[in-house]
Write an enzyme that holds these catalytic residues in place. Structure first.
Site, PDB file in Angstrom:
ATOM      1  N   TYR A 154       0.836  -1.215   0.000  1.00  0.00           N
ATOM      2  CA  TYR A 154       0.000   0.000   0.000  1.00  0.00           C
ATOM      3  C   TYR A 154       0.868   1.263   0.000  1.00  0.00           C
ATOM      4  O   TYR A 154       0.632   2.198  -0.775  1.00  0.00           O
ATOM      5  CB  TYR A 154      -0.895  -0.041   1.245  1.00  0.00           C
ATOM      6  CG  TYR A 154      -1.876   1.097   1.360  1.00  0.00           C
ATOM      7  CD1 TYR A 154      -3.014   1.151   0.559  1.00  0.00           C
ATOM      8  CD2 TYR A 154      -1.687   2.117   2.299  1.00  0.00           C
ATOM      9  CE1 TYR A 154      -3.917   2.191   0.682  1.00  0.00           C
ATOM     10  CE2 TYR A 154      -2.590   3.154   2.427  1.00  0.00           C
ATOM     11  CZ  TYR A 154      -3.708   3.187   1.617  1.00  0.00           C
ATOM     12  OH  TYR A 154      -4.596   4.227   1.737  1.00  0.00           O
ATOM     13  N   LYS A 158       1.110   4.197  -2.824  1.00  0.00           N
ATOM     14  CA  LYS A 158       0.754   5.593  -2.532  1.00  0.00           C
ATOM     15  C   LYS A 158       1.942   6.539  -2.723  1.00  0.00           C
ATOM     16  O   LYS A 158       1.761   7.712  -3.056  1.00  0.00           O
ATOM     17  CB  LYS A 158       0.179   5.707  -1.114  1.00  0.00           C
ATOM     18  CG  LYS A 158      -1.160   4.980  -0.945  1.00  0.00           C
ATOM     19  CD  LYS A 158      -2.228   5.528  -1.884  1.00  0.00           C
ATOM     20  CE  LYS A 158      -3.592   4.930  -1.653  1.00  0.00           C
ATOM     21  NZ  LYS A 158      -4.616   5.480  -2.569  1.00  0.00           N
TER      22      LYS A 158
HETATM   23  P1  NAD Z   1     -13.170   2.271   0.837  1.00  0.00           P
HETATM   24  O1  NAD Z   1     -12.646   0.874   0.905  1.00  0.00           O
HETATM   25  O2  NAD Z   1     -14.257   2.678   1.748  1.00  0.00           O
HETATM   26  O3  NAD Z   1     -13.596   2.632  -0.655  1.00  0.00           O
HETATM   27  C1  NAD Z   1     -12.749   2.357  -1.726  1.00  0.00           C
HETATM   28  C2  NAD Z   1     -13.537   2.426  -3.000  1.00  0.00           C
HETATM   29  O4  NAD Z   1     -12.683   2.044  -4.093  1.00  0.00           O
HETATM   30  C3  NAD Z   1     -14.725   1.480  -3.010  1.00  0.00           C
HETATM   31  O5  NAD Z   1     -15.840   2.138  -3.562  1.00  0.00           O
HETATM   32  C4  NAD Z   1     -14.258   0.347  -3.923  1.00  0.00           C
HETATM   33  O6  NAD Z   1     -15.306  -0.293  -4.602  1.00  0.00           O
HETATM   34  C5  NAD Z   1     -13.378   1.114  -4.895  1.00  0.00           C
HETATM   35  N1  NAD Z   1     -12.451   0.222  -5.580  1.00  0.00           N
HETATM   36  C6  NAD Z   1     -11.508  -0.568  -5.000  1.00  0.00           C
HETATM   37  N2  NAD Z   1     -10.874  -1.284  -5.955  1.00  0.00           N
HETATM   38  C7  NAD Z   1     -11.409  -0.931  -7.143  1.00  0.00           C
HETATM   39  C8  NAD Z   1     -11.180  -1.312  -8.483  1.00  0.00           C
HETATM   40  N3  NAD Z   1     -10.228  -2.218  -8.800  1.00  0.00           N
HETATM   41  N4  NAD Z   1     -11.910  -0.744  -9.466  1.00  0.00           N
HETATM   42  C9  NAD Z   1     -12.873   0.167  -9.161  1.00  0.00           C
HETATM   43  N5  NAD Z   1     -13.148   0.578  -7.904  1.00  0.00           N
HETATM   44  C10 NAD Z   1     -12.425   0.027  -6.909  1.00  0.00           C
HETATM   45  O7  NAD Z   1     -11.887   3.212   1.042  1.00  0.00           O
HETATM   46  P2  NAD Z   1     -11.771   4.744   1.497  1.00  0.00           P
HETATM   47  O8  NAD Z   1     -11.332   4.730   2.896  1.00  0.00           O
HETATM   48  O9  NAD Z   1     -12.979   5.495   1.096  1.00  0.00           O
HETATM   49  O10 NAD Z   1     -10.508   5.181   0.616  1.00  0.00           O
HETATM   50  C11 NAD Z   1     -10.625   5.937  -0.579  1.00  0.00           C
HETATM   51  C12 NAD Z   1      -9.219   6.326  -1.023  1.00  0.00           C
HETATM   52  O11 NAD Z   1      -8.576   7.091   0.001  1.00  0.00           O
HETATM   53  C13 NAD Z   1      -8.309   5.134  -1.293  1.00  0.00           C
HETATM   54  O12 NAD Z   1      -7.466   5.395  -2.380  1.00  0.00           O
HETATM   55  C14 NAD Z   1      -7.512   5.026  -0.014  1.00  0.00           C
HETATM   56  O13 NAD Z   1      -6.278   4.381  -0.223  1.00  0.00           O
HETATM   57  C15 NAD Z   1      -7.339   6.493   0.335  1.00  0.00           C
HETATM   58  N6  NAD Z   1      -7.043   6.695   1.750  1.00  0.00           N
HETATM   59  C16 NAD Z   1      -7.924   6.340   2.735  1.00  0.00           C
HETATM   60  C17 NAD Z   1      -7.591   6.552   4.063  1.00  0.00           C
HETATM   61  C18 NAD Z   1      -8.517   6.209   5.183  1.00  0.00           C
HETATM   62  O14 NAD Z   1      -8.109   6.396   6.349  1.00  0.00           O
HETATM   63  N7  NAD Z   1      -9.719   5.722   4.957  1.00  0.00           N
HETATM   64  C19 NAD Z   1      -6.350   7.108   4.390  1.00  0.00           C
HETATM   65  C20 NAD Z   1      -5.466   7.444   3.372  1.00  0.00           C
HETATM   66  C21 NAD Z   1      -5.836   7.253   2.050  1.00  0.00           C
END
Ligand code: NAD
Length: 246
Positions: A154, A158
């Site tokens: 991951y 990133k």
């Molecule tokens: P989540 O798991 O709630 O949602 C992720 C979304 O991405 C989902 O709708 C899923 O269906 C979609 N997805 C995953 N793989 C896919 C694919 N191959 N094709 C199409 N869609 C796909 O995650 P989140 O927490 O909402 O995270 C959203 C973004 O923010 C991500 O890139 C994550 O890495 C980043 N992020 C999140 C956090 C956190 O604390 N939640 C922190 C840093 C970064």
């Protein structure tokens, strides 16, 4: 405000992506929400966004598939006349210590988080270049800046998103396209709910502001970067992390 603008958001039907969709729609943007498989969440998202009165369409597919990216951008441009904003939000985790991580564990995460971002950027950038205007917003993470034990795949993905962001900002600036990354810390979504209570508490202790982030915290930042007010901001990695990075 984003009135009259249109955006493509990957992974836009839940979590941070859906938060961004809500904020964009509230500010007047038409939206394409790309999602992989969860039809129920997609229909629910569509119904919830109706209240804002903007156009919202869905595209089902995997961001790892280049053809899906090409077709999504084409479909959005046809539906809205143009694509002003791309948010590369879709992302996954698959946490393991490096000694237990298979090559497949590694490449799947890289494929979704980094190659998926490349796929959509490539076709959106081609479209935006013709229009001489655009905004690309990539979801990185605090892990991409400082690494995290158990998240080599991951964190590498990133960190890669940051490299992609900076290079694209340099390449596309002359075409009036800004490219920025948001690096969230710990945001309350399904992704972080997967952690144990002990892990969550440990993280909380490291957050200066003493609370987890909300999807709104990230959505407001994305809306700012997408707006005319951010016209002179490019190649930046904006931390939305409550101070956890310090
Ligand atoms: P989540 O798991 O709630 O949602 C992720 C979304 O991405 C989902 O709708 C899923 O269906 C979609 N997805 C995953 N793989 C896919 C694919 N191959 N094709 C199409 N869609 C796909 O995650 P989140 O927490 O909402 O995270 C959203 C973004 O923010 C991500 O890139 C994550 O890495 C980043 N992020 C999140 C956090 C956190 O604390 N939640 C922190 C840093 C970064």
């Amino acid at each position: 405000m984003l009135k009259g603008k249109s955006a493509v958001i990957t992974g836009g039907v839940r979590g941070i992506g859906f938060g961004i969709a809500g904020e964009f729609a509230k500010q007047g943007a038409d939206l394409m929400l790309c999602y992989r498989s969860n039809d129920e969440a997609a229909e629910k998202a569509l119904a919830q966004l109706k209240q804002y009165g903007t156009k919202v369409i869905l595209a089902k597919g995997d961001v790892c598939d280049e053809k899906f990216a090409e077709e999504s951008i084409k479909k959005a441009a046809e539906a809205f006349g143009r694509v002003d904003i791309l948010v590369n939000n879709a992302g996954i985790t698959n946490d393991k210590l490096i000694l237990r991580m298979s090559k497949d564990d590694f490449t799947k995460v890289i494929d979704t988080n980094l190659v998926g971002t490349f796929n959509f950027t490539k076709y959106a950038a081609a479209h935006m270049s013709r229009k001489k205007s655009g905004r690309i917003i990539n979801l990185s993470s605090v892990c991409g800046v400082r690494g995290n034990a158990g998240q080599a795949n991951y964190s590498a993905s990133k960190a890669g998103v940051i490299g992609l962001t900076l290079s694209n900002a340099k390449e596309l600036g002359r075409r009036n396209i800004t490219v920025n990354a948001i690096a969230p810390g710990f945001i309350d979504t399904d992704m972080t709910m997967a952690l144990s209570e002990k892990q969550r508490e440990l993280v909380l202790g490291q957050i200066s502001l003493g609370r987890y982030g909300s999807v709104q915290d990230v959505a407001k930042t994305a809306a700012f970067l997408a707006s005319d007010d951010a016209a002179y901001i490019t190649g930046q990695v904006i931390g939305v992390d409550g101070g956890i990075i310090m």
